[in-house]
Design a protein around this motif. Structure first.
Motif, PDB file in Angstrom:
ATOM      1  N   PHE A 173       0.829  -1.206   0.000  1.00  0.00           N
ATOM      2  CA  PHE A 173       0.000   0.000   0.000  1.00  0.00           C
ATOM      3  C   PHE A 173       0.863   1.256   0.000  1.00  0.00           C
ATOM      4  O   PHE A 173       0.513   2.262  -0.629  1.00  0.00           O
ATOM      5  N   ALA A 174       1.985   1.218   0.715  1.00  0.00           N
ATOM      6  CA  ALA A 174       2.876   2.374   0.724  1.00  0.00           C
ATOM      7  C   ALA A 174       3.425   2.658  -0.675  1.00  0.00           C
ATOM      8  O   ALA A 174       3.579   3.812  -1.079  1.00  0.00           O
ATOM      9  N   SER A 175       3.709   1.609  -1.449  1.00  0.00           N
ATOM     10  CA  SER A 175       4.199   1.791  -2.818  1.00  0.00           C
ATOM     11  C   SER A 175       3.094   2.278  -3.743  1.00  0.00           C
ATOM     12  O   SER A 175       3.321   3.116  -4.618  1.00  0.00           O
ATOM     13  N   LEU A 176       1.881   1.763  -3.558  1.00  0.00           N
ATOM     14  CA  LEU A 176       0.764   2.163  -4.417  1.00  0.00           C
ATOM     15  C   LEU A 176       0.378   3.622  -4.216  1.00  0.00           C
ATOM     16  O   LEU A 176      -0.256   4.221  -5.088  1.00  0.00           O
ATOM     17  N   ALA A 177       0.748   4.200  -3.070  1.00  0.00           N
ATOM     18  CA  ALA A 177       0.387   5.590  -2.794  1.00  0.00           C
ATOM     19  C   ALA A 177       0.999   6.553  -3.801  1.00  0.00           C
ATOM     20  O   ALA A 177       0.507   7.674  -3.971  1.00  0.00           O
ATOM     21  N   LYS A 178       2.057   6.148  -4.486  1.00  0.00           N
ATOM     22  CA  LYS A 178       2.685   7.012  -5.478  1.00  0.00           C
ATOM     23  C   LYS A 178       1.915   6.992  -6.797  1.00  0.00           C
ATOM     24  O   LYS A 178       2.054   7.896  -7.613  1.00  0.00           O
ATOM     25  N   THR A 355       9.389  -3.039 -13.186  1.00  0.00           N
ATOM     26  CA  THR A 355       9.488  -1.591 -13.035  1.00  0.00           C
ATOM     27  C   THR A 355       9.082  -1.158 -11.634  1.00  0.00           C
ATOM     28  O   THR A 355       9.756  -0.334 -11.002  1.00  0.00           O
ATOM     29  N   GLU A 356       7.974  -1.730 -11.145  1.00  0.00           N
ATOM     30  CA  GLU A 356       7.511  -1.393  -9.795  1.00  0.00           C
ATOM     31  C   GLU A 356       8.537  -1.817  -8.743  1.00  0.00           C
ATOM     32  O   GLU A 356       8.789  -1.090  -7.781  1.00  0.00           O
ATOM     33  N   ILE A 357       9.111  -2.988  -8.925  1.00  0.00           N
ATOM     34  CA  ILE A 357      10.127  -3.459  -7.976  1.00  0.00           C
ATOM     35  C   ILE A 357      11.342  -2.536  -8.001  1.00  0.00           C
ATOM     36  O   ILE A 357      11.929  -2.208  -6.957  1.00  0.00           O
ATOM     37  N   GLY A 358      11.718  -2.082  -9.200  1.00  0.00           N
ATOM     38  CA  GLY A 358      12.842  -1.163  -9.298  1.00  0.00           C
ATOM     39  C   GLY A 358      12.577   0.152  -8.591  1.00  0.00           C
ATOM     40  O   GLY A 358      13.447   0.680  -7.885  1.00  0.00           O
ATOM     41  N   LEU A 359      11.372   0.703  -8.772  1.00  0.00           N
ATOM     42  CA  LEU A 359      11.016   1.951  -8.093  1.00  0.00           C
ATOM     43  C   LEU A 359      10.966   1.766  -6.582  1.00  0.00           C
ATOM     44  O   LEU A 359      11.415   2.629  -5.824  1.00  0.00           O
ATOM     45  N   PHE A 360      10.424   0.621  -6.159  1.00  0.00           N
ATOM     46  CA  PHE A 360      10.369   0.340  -4.729  1.00  0.00           C
ATOM     47  C   PHE A 360      11.780   0.220  -4.140  1.00  0.00           C
ATOM     48  O   PHE A 360      12.061   0.736  -3.052  1.00  0.00           O
ATOM     49  N   SER A 361      12.665  -0.443  -4.862  1.00  0.00           N
ATOM     50  CA  SER A 361      14.048  -0.587  -4.394  1.00  0.00           C
ATOM     51  C   SER A 361      14.744   0.764  -4.300  1.00  0.00           C
ATOM     52  O   SER A 361      15.499   1.031  -3.352  1.00  0.00           O
ATOM     53  N   LYS A 362      14.453   1.636  -5.263  1.00  0.00           N
ATOM     54  CA  LYS A 362      15.050   2.970  -5.238  1.00  0.00           C
ATOM     55  C   LYS A 362      14.573   3.750  -4.015  1.00  0.00           C
ATOM     56  O   LYS A 362      15.376   4.394  -3.326  1.00  0.00           O
ATOM     57  N   ASP A 363      13.274   3.668  -3.721  1.00  0.00           N
ATOM     58  CA  ASP A 363      12.737   4.366  -2.549  1.00  0.00           C
ATOM     59  C   ASP A 363      13.294   3.784  -1.255  1.00  0.00           C
ATOM     60  O   ASP A 363      13.603   4.516  -0.308  1.00  0.00           O
ATOM     61  N   MET A 364      13.420   2.461  -1.200  1.00  0.00           N
ATOM     62  CA  MET A 364      13.962   1.821   0.001  1.00  0.00           C
ATOM     63  C   MET A 364      15.403   2.241   0.237  1.00  0.00           C
ATOM     64  O   MET A 364      15.813   2.510   1.378  1.00  0.00           O
TER      65      MET A 364
END
Length: 591
Positions: A173-178, A355-364
């Motif tokens: 849910f935290a990732s979907l908020a973007k 792509t989503e995993i990459g964006l999530f990894s970047k944010d983490m």
């Protein structure tokens, strides 16, 4: 004389270019004079109408294009100024009743219902007991354990199943908020929670109720990750931590009400009715989550841009730059190409997932580079390790050490009262001394250190009358950390990372804190077989939390709440980009 028709038309063209959208039906005196002069000469200049008509059509097209481009530029400037992103004052249709205080009340009630569910399933009226047989005589079981004939291990799985859904879904849910509006995501989560709690009441065996408990955790995950940032955005500047304290005060209150509610409903109407009642109580908030005009979190502005992007044609969006240079705006043809419904394929799904995993990894990676955030979470893990073990083993330890006849009520009452008083006191105190990250760390380390001393000293008393007041003071000090620790989690990261920060904090304190603490303390007690020593060893871990938070005082910190978001919008303009409730405008301007 009057001049040629061509010259008159050229003059008219110049006027059209300077004033592209004249009022319909209006004409200048000069134009009227030219029309009167040219009428008699029309037969003599039969070859002229074709070029004149062509120039009129060109003038009309140029005027229309200039008008559309002017409208487009105005709209885009509105987007950049932040007016389009505001859902709180758009068209004057903001519901007048939806004020910041009512938002806080709504979130507090939802939070309390979440924890009422946790208390209810642990209550004797809902959880129940297995069928017991002795000397050929069997006494019927009750509650979930009795109906499904669950042993203690299976009964314990129900709690773990809830936690699995919560921990996994909170990061999602935290990732979907973007990508999606966070307020709507809360509505989706509450809908899942409502259906899942009703499913618990309708379950027919161990596996069905286990799956429903997982879904209850999934539903709660959206609220845990996103509610605190909304409260932080809407709270008055001088009361931010106090508002967070009111929100987190609902945790001990909700658990206490859950014990009472589960006991009464389970014994009078049956354990299934308790879950159906929770589901019914949540329905109004699910409806509000989808009906209320969605708010936007600070640092997120995708909704407003998307809405205005749909108002412009792709061609206009691509040519909006004043220099005539082509730039593709959000919602332009390149962006729309990805939104056109296309036939599903696993390769496309795989690329999107990567792509989503990459964006999530970047944010983490960005989140874990924030030293202040890592420091506060390390202290929070140590703190929650002790609190989790207290809540599970405290009554048993008190009964064994002090021979308490009603240890459940004693520890439950102390925890509820001290939790409410301590949580509110911590939030109000931080607001009074100044809501800054260094001040928060000072309060965290000082309150935890003193609380650890009182709790440690309480277990050293041989008399129950010495234990109760000393332990009560210790718990008030320990619970005073709830609001300040979440304040640091929210303000030590960039605005667009706050939902992820709350999710990571929640996952960390459970995975490394209260989940392993109960079995580890049980293992320690099996080894030393002395509850007083076990309680003293457990309490000493609070000093580790105090040390982490003391180190945080000296870690260079910046309140990132006012820094630029991921969209690169300056702070002065970004304050307009957060479509919050209008009643908070005075508080923002007074800052």
């Amino acid at each position: 004389m009057g001049g040629s028709p061509v010259a008159a038309q050229e003059a008219s063209d110049d006027d059209s270019a300077s004033n592209p959208l004249p009022p319909p039906g209006s004409a200048t005196p000069a134009a009227e004079g030219e029309q009167e002069h040219t009428k008699p000469e029309a037969p003599a200049e039969a070859a002229a109408p074709a070029p004149v008509e062509a120039k009129q059509e060109a003038a009309t097209a140029a005027a229309a294009a200039a008008g559309v481009q002017a409208m487009a530029v105005t709209v885009v400037r509105d987007v950049e100024a932040g007016r389009v992103a505001s859902t709180s004052d758009q068209g004057g249709d903001k519901p007048s009743w939806f004020t910041p205080k009512r938002l806080l009340v709504m979130f507090c009630i939802i939070n309390m219902l979440n924890y009422v569910d946790r208390g209810a399933i642990a209550s004797n009226g809902v959880n129940g007991s297995r069928t017991k047989c002795s000397g050929g005589t069997c006494s019927p079981g009750s509650g979930i354990q009795g109906d499904f004939d669950l042993n203690n291990a299976e009964d314990g799985v129900l709690s773990s199943a809830f936690m699995v859904g919560l921990l996994v879904a909170s990061l999602i849910f935290a990732s979907l908020a973007k990508r999606y509006n966070p307020f709507r995501l809360i509505g989706v989560g509450l809908l899942v929670w409502t259906i899942a709690t009703a499913g618990c009441g309708a379950s027919f065996d161990f596996w069905s109720i286990t799956i429903c408990r997982m879904l209850v955790g999934v539903g709660e995950a959206s609220f845990i990750s996103l509610a605190a940032p909304f409260i932080d955005d809407n709270a008055p500047v001088a009361q931010k931590t106090a508002w967070l304290a009111m929100f987190y005060m609902c945790i001990p209150t909700g658990i206490a009400l859950g014990y009472v509610y589960g006991g009464l409903a389970g014994k009078t109407l049956g354990w299934r009715a308790a879950f159906f009642g929770e589901s019914i109580l949540m329905v109004p908030f699910v409806i509000l989550g989808f009906v209320i005009k969605p708010l936007e979190l600070k640092g997120f502005s995708h909704n407003g841009i998307k809405e205005y992007g749909q108002m412009l044609t792709p061609e206009v969006q691509d040519q909006i730059d004043n220099n005539g240079t082509k730039h593709v705006m959000p919602g332009g043809i390149d962006d729309l190409a990805g939104k056109v419904p296309q036939k599903f394929s696993f390769s496309r799904f795989g690329r999107s997932l990567m792509t989503e995993i990459g964006l999530f990894s970047k944010d983490m990676k960005e989140l874990l580079q924030e030293k202040v955030f890592v420091t506060v979470v390390l202290g929070y893990i140590s703190y929650n390790f002790v609190i989790g073990a207290y809540s599970y083993w405290g009554p048993k330890a008190g009964q064994q050490i002090y021979n308490m006849t009603s240890a459940d009520y004693m520890f439950g009452g102390i925890t509820i009262v001290c939790g409410i008083v301590g949580t509110l006191a911590g939030g109000i105190t931080l607001d009074k001394i100044g809501s800054t990250i260094p001040n928060a760390f000072k309060l965290l380390s000082g309150a935890t250190f003193l609380g650890a001393i009182f709790c440690f000293g309480a277990f050293c008393f041989k008399s129950l009358y010495g234990f109760i007041p000393c332990f009560s003071v210790g718990e008030i000090l320990v619970f005073a950390t709830q609001a300040p620790v979440n304040f640091v989690c929210l303000h030590s990261v960039m605005p667009h990372l706050r939902p992820l920060a709350m999710a990571v904090s929640t996952v960390s304190i459970h995975v490394f804190g209260d989940v392993p603490s109960s079995p580890l303390v049980g293992l320690l007690q099996d080894k030393i077989n002395n509850w007083r020593s076990t309680a003293l060893i457990l309490t000493s871990i609070l000093f580790i939390a105090a040390v982490f938070w003391f180190i945080g005082i000296f870690v260079p910190s910046v309140d990132r709440f006012k820094e630029e978001s991921e969209h690169g919008v300056p702070a002065a303009e970004r304050s307009n980009l957060r479509p919050l409730l209008d009643d908070n405008d005075e508080a923002r301007t007074s800052d």
